[in-house]
Write a protein that holds these residues in place. Structure first.
Motif, PDB file in Angstrom:
ATOM      1  N   THR A 199       1.932  -4.349  10.871  1.00 18.89           N
ATOM      2  CA  THR A 199       2.232  -3.114  10.146  1.00 18.89           C
ATOM      3  C   THR A 199       0.921  -2.617   9.540  1.00 18.89           C
ATOM      4  OG1 THR A 199       2.614  -4.023   7.921  1.00 18.89           O
ATOM      5  CG2 THR A 199       4.455  -4.133   9.485  1.00 18.89           C
ATOM      6  N   GLU A 200       0.945  -1.400   9.037  1.00 14.27           N
ATOM      7  CA  GLU A 200      -0.251  -0.832   8.413  1.00 14.27           C
ATOM      8  C   GLU A 200      -0.167  -0.859   6.888  1.00 14.27           C
ATOM      9  OE1 GLU A 200      -3.081  -0.057  10.194  1.00 14.27           O
ATOM     10  OE2 GLU A 200      -1.791  -1.176  11.574  1.00 14.27           O
ATOM     11  N   VAL A 201       0.700  -1.692   6.350  1.00 15.33           N
ATOM     12  CA  VAL A 201       0.811  -1.848   4.898  1.00 15.33           C
ATOM     13  C   VAL A 201      -0.458  -2.502   4.359  1.00 15.33           C
ATOM     14  CG1 VAL A 201       2.062  -3.033   3.047  1.00 15.33           C
ATOM     15  CG2 VAL A 201       3.321  -1.968   4.928  1.00 15.33           C
ATOM     16  N   VAL A 202      -0.955  -1.989   3.245  1.00 16.31           N
ATOM     17  CA  VAL A 202      -2.147  -2.549   2.609  1.00 16.31           C
ATOM     18  C   VAL A 202      -1.769  -3.853   1.914  1.00 16.31           C
ATOM     19  CG1 VAL A 202      -3.897  -2.202   0.817  1.00 16.31           C
ATOM     20  CG2 VAL A 202      -3.194  -0.285   2.277  1.00 16.31           C
ATOM     21  N   VAL A 203      -2.500  -4.925   2.226  1.00 12.34           N
ATOM     22  CA  VAL A 203      -2.216  -6.218   1.600  1.00 12.34           C
ATOM     23  C   VAL A 203      -3.340  -6.675   0.681  1.00 12.34           C
ATOM     24  CG1 VAL A 203      -0.662  -6.981   3.435  1.00 12.34           C
ATOM     25  CG2 VAL A 203      -3.113  -7.482   3.614  1.00 12.34           C
ATOM     26  N   SER A 204      -4.510  -6.035   0.774  1.00 15.29           N
ATOM     27  CA  SER A 204      -5.617  -6.434  -0.090  1.00 15.29           C
ATOM     28  C   SER A 204      -6.653  -5.318  -0.154  1.00 15.29           C
ATOM     29  CB  SER A 204      -6.276  -7.718   0.443  1.00 15.29           C
ATOM     30  OG  SER A 204      -7.324  -8.151  -0.398  1.00 15.29           O
ATOM     31  N   ILE A 209      -7.786  -3.764   3.355  1.00  9.39           N
ATOM     32  CA  ILE A 209      -7.322  -4.676   4.400  1.00  9.39           C
ATOM     33  C   ILE A 209      -5.824  -4.485   4.610  1.00  9.39           C
ATOM     34  CG2 ILE A 209      -7.134  -7.077   5.135  1.00  9.39           C
ATOM     35  CD1 ILE A 209     -10.008  -6.024   4.941  1.00  9.39           C
ATOM     36  N   ARG A 210      -5.477  -4.153   5.819  1.00  8.27           N
ATOM     37  CA  ARG A 210      -4.074  -3.934   6.159  1.00  8.27           C
ATOM     38  C   ARG A 210      -3.470  -5.185   6.787  1.00  8.27           C
ATOM     39  NH1 ARG A 210      -2.955   1.310   5.345  1.00  8.27           N
ATOM     40  NH2 ARG A 210      -4.755   2.694   5.110  1.00  8.27           N
ATOM     41  N   HIS A 211      -2.172  -5.194   6.813  1.00  8.53           N
ATOM     42  CA  HIS A 211      -1.451  -6.334   7.357  1.00  8.53           C
ATOM     43  C   HIS A 211      -1.892  -6.654   8.785  1.00  8.53           C
ATOM     44  CE1 HIS A 211       2.371  -7.795   9.438  1.00  8.53           C
ATOM     45  NE2 HIS A 211       1.977  -8.810   8.714  1.00  8.53           N
ATOM     46  N   SER A 212      -2.100  -5.624   9.601  1.00  7.36           N
ATOM     47  CA  SER A 212      -2.516  -5.848  10.991  1.00  7.36           C
ATOM     48  C   SER A 212      -3.889  -6.517  11.060  1.00  7.36           C
ATOM     49  CB  SER A 212      -2.533  -4.526  11.760  1.00  7.36           C
ATOM     50  OG  SER A 212      -3.359  -3.571  11.119  1.00  7.36           O
ATOM     51  N   MET A 248       0.324   2.259   1.347  1.00  8.91           N
ATOM     52  CA  MET A 248      -0.066   2.790   2.651  1.00  8.91           C
ATOM     53  C   MET A 248      -1.500   3.323   2.658  1.00  8.91           C
ATOM     54  SD  MET A 248       2.492   2.022   4.436  1.00  8.91           S
ATOM     55  CE  MET A 248       1.913   2.761   5.961  1.00  8.91           C
ATOM     56  N   CYS A 249      -1.926   3.935   1.550  1.00  8.78           N
ATOM     57  CA  CYS A 249      -3.287   4.488   1.510  1.00  8.78           C
ATOM     58  C   CYS A 249      -4.167   3.795   0.475  1.00  8.78           C
ATOM     59  CB  CYS A 249      -3.250   5.991   1.237  1.00  8.78           C
ATOM     60  SG  CYS A 249      -2.805   6.429  -0.464  1.00  8.78           S
ATOM     61  N   ALA A 250      -3.574   2.947  -0.359  1.00 11.37           N
ATOM     62  CA  ALA A 250      -4.264   2.191  -1.411  1.00 11.37           C
ATOM     63  C   ALA A 250      -4.731   3.068  -2.568  1.00 11.37           C
ATOM     64  CB  ALA A 250      -5.446   1.396  -0.854  1.00 11.37           C
ATOM     65  N   GLY A 251      -4.433   4.361  -2.512  1.00 13.35           N
ATOM     66  CA  GLY A 251      -4.877   5.257  -3.569  1.00 13.35           C
ATOM     67  C   GLY A 251      -3.801   5.543  -4.598  1.00 13.35           C
ATOM     68  N   ILE A 252      -4.225   6.187  -5.677  1.00 18.15           N
ATOM     69  CA  ILE A 252      -3.270   6.635  -6.686  1.00 18.15           C
ATOM     70  C   ILE A 252      -2.704   7.993  -6.283  1.00 18.15           C
ATOM     71  CG2 ILE A 252      -3.007   7.302  -9.105  1.00 18.15           C
ATOM     72  CD1 ILE A 252      -5.172   5.276  -9.803  1.00 18.15           C
ATOM     73  N   SER A 300       7.866  -1.246   5.703  1.00 16.20           N
ATOM     74  CA  SER A 300       7.796  -1.818   7.052  1.00 16.20           C
ATOM     75  C   SER A 300       7.462  -3.299   7.034  1.00 16.20           C
ATOM     76  CB  SER A 300       6.757  -1.059   7.884  1.00 16.20           C
ATOM     77  OG  SER A 300       5.491  -1.072   7.249  1.00 16.20           O
ATOM     78  N   LEU A 301       6.790  -3.759   5.976  1.00 18.65           N
ATOM     79  CA  LEU A 301       6.452  -5.175   5.882  1.00 18.65           C
ATOM     80  C   LEU A 301       7.689  -6.022   5.598  1.00 18.65           C
ATOM     81  CD1 LEU A 301       3.961  -7.030   5.993  1.00 18.65           C
ATOM     82  CD2 LEU A 301       3.792  -6.814   3.520  1.00 18.65           C
ATOM     83  N   CYS A 302       8.643  -5.455   4.889  1.00 16.57           N
ATOM     84  CA  CYS A 302       9.856  -6.189   4.524  1.00 16.57           C
ATOM     85  C   CYS A 302      11.018  -5.912   5.471  1.00 16.57           C
ATOM     86  CB  CYS A 302      10.278  -5.835   3.101  1.00 16.57           C
ATOM     87  SG  CYS A 302       9.064  -6.284   1.848  1.00 16.57           S
ATOM     88  N   ASP A 303      10.886  -4.885   6.288  1.00 16.67           N
ATOM     89  CA  ASP A 303      11.965  -4.500   7.187  1.00 16.67           C
ATOM     90  C   ASP A 303      12.147  -5.554   8.269  1.00 16.67           C
ATOM     91  OD1 ASP A 303      13.906  -3.209   8.579  1.00 16.67           O
ATOM     92  OD2 ASP A 303      12.637  -1.572   9.305  1.00 16.67           O
ATOM     93  N   LYS A 304      13.325  -6.113   8.362  1.00 21.17           N
ATOM     94  CA  LYS A 304      13.597  -7.149   9.365  1.00 21.17           C
ATOM     95  C   LYS A 304      14.117  -6.538  10.656  1.00 21.17           C
ATOM     96  CE  LYS A 304      14.619 -10.640   5.851  1.00 21.17           C
ATOM     97  NZ  LYS A 304      15.602 -11.604   5.337  1.00 21.17           N
TER      98      LYS A 304
END
Length: 301
Positions: A23-28, A41-44, A249-253, A297-301
């Protein structure tokens, strides 16, 4: 700022890094040595740290900055962008001239660390020690041409510093008589771990800088699998991403492209991990917002 606990980091590794599809969710979000800049850094990206995967340049370079910060070397070792390093070593002169780094004062540093992409399938480690006037190009794979390649790298960077003097009147490191260097180092034992070995090389160099390290880390498949988890933990724990105020998704405010005078932003929160996202980043309309419970999308099963 809400940073992840050790328990949350372990959950991220187990549930999303190893098991979930990309996914393209930001994780860090990890700060660089240049104030105001950071790696998103995105999940992918993180999933390339799984066993038998080929690490992306974004992940490797992020880890270089983390190691430099831990060793308090932010003002002593310059981390050269791997794309620029590749252009300097393998590019044509007109391409190299676009990478003069005119705002960088190399005289303020004692060394450069970087890495380069070889033939689109392999990473090698670059280390330039100004105090020793030595350039190392270390290949994680067993390579009988390593001496010759380090010699070529020394010549390329000698030309590069002279070019900076011509193009932008920068004289730092111009008068150094660069020579090749060869470091004894472990070699990878599979076809996917070159990026992991490069990260280990950088870490060992930074830990003993300005001395030349004696590298003795293990490179078996089991050791590389363990090291991948260690590196993933480092990226997650170094993060300054605050899921309470930053979009996942964009890491911004503010959403990308927002005008400064716009004060209203629509958000939606994941009912599973409680991350917040801009509805604009998700391309959600008002009708989509009326679905009730929602998961990212990261939690969607």
């Amino acid at each position: 700022m809400l940073r992840m606990t050790h328990r949350e980091v372990k959950w991220m590794l187990h549930q999303s890094l190893w098991k979930k599809k990309d996914t393209e969710v930001v994780v860090s979000v990890v700060p660089t040595q240049i104030r105001g800049n950071s790696f998103t850094i995105r999940h992918s990206d993180m999933r390339t740290l799984r066993p038998h995967q080929w690490l992306t340049g974004e992940i490797i370079e992020c880890l270089f900055h983390i190691h430099a910060h831990k060793c308090e070397l932010g003002t002593r070792i310059y981390i050269l962008n791997h794309y620029s390093a590749g252009v300097i070593l393998f590019g044509k002169r007109e391409e190299v001239m676009k990478h003069t780094l005119s705002k960088i004062h190399f005289d303020s540093y004692g060394a450069i660390v970087s890495f380069v992409h070889v033939d689109g399938v392999h990473w090698t480690f670059l280390y330039i020690n100004a105090e020793e006037s030595t350039v190392y190009l270390a290949d994680p794979a067993r390579n009988s041409a390593e001496q010759a390649e380090s010699d070529n790298a020394a010549n390329k960077f000698s030309d590069y510093f002279k070019m900076r003097r011509t193009c932008c009147s920068k004289t730092d490191w111009v008068d150094i008589k660069w020579k090749r260097g060869v470091m004894k180092h472990p070699v990878q034992q599979d076809g996917n771990s070159c990026g992991v070995v490069v990260c280990m090389m950088a870490k060992e160099v930074m830990e003993v800088f300005p001395k030349t390290p004696t590298m003795a880390f293990g490179t078996t498949k089991k050791e590389m699998a363990h090291q991948r988890k260690v590196l993933a933990m480092e990226i997650l724990t170094a993060s300054v991403f605050d899921k309470e105020v930053n979009c996942a998704m964009c890491a911004g405010i503010k959403p990308p492209g927002s005008m400064p005078h716009h004060t209203h932003t629509d958000w939606i929160q994941c009912d599973s991990c409680f991350r917040w996202c801009h509805t604009q980043c998700l391309h959600m309309d008002q009708k989509s917002l009326e679905v009730g419970d929602w998961v990212c999308s990261l939690c969607d099963k």
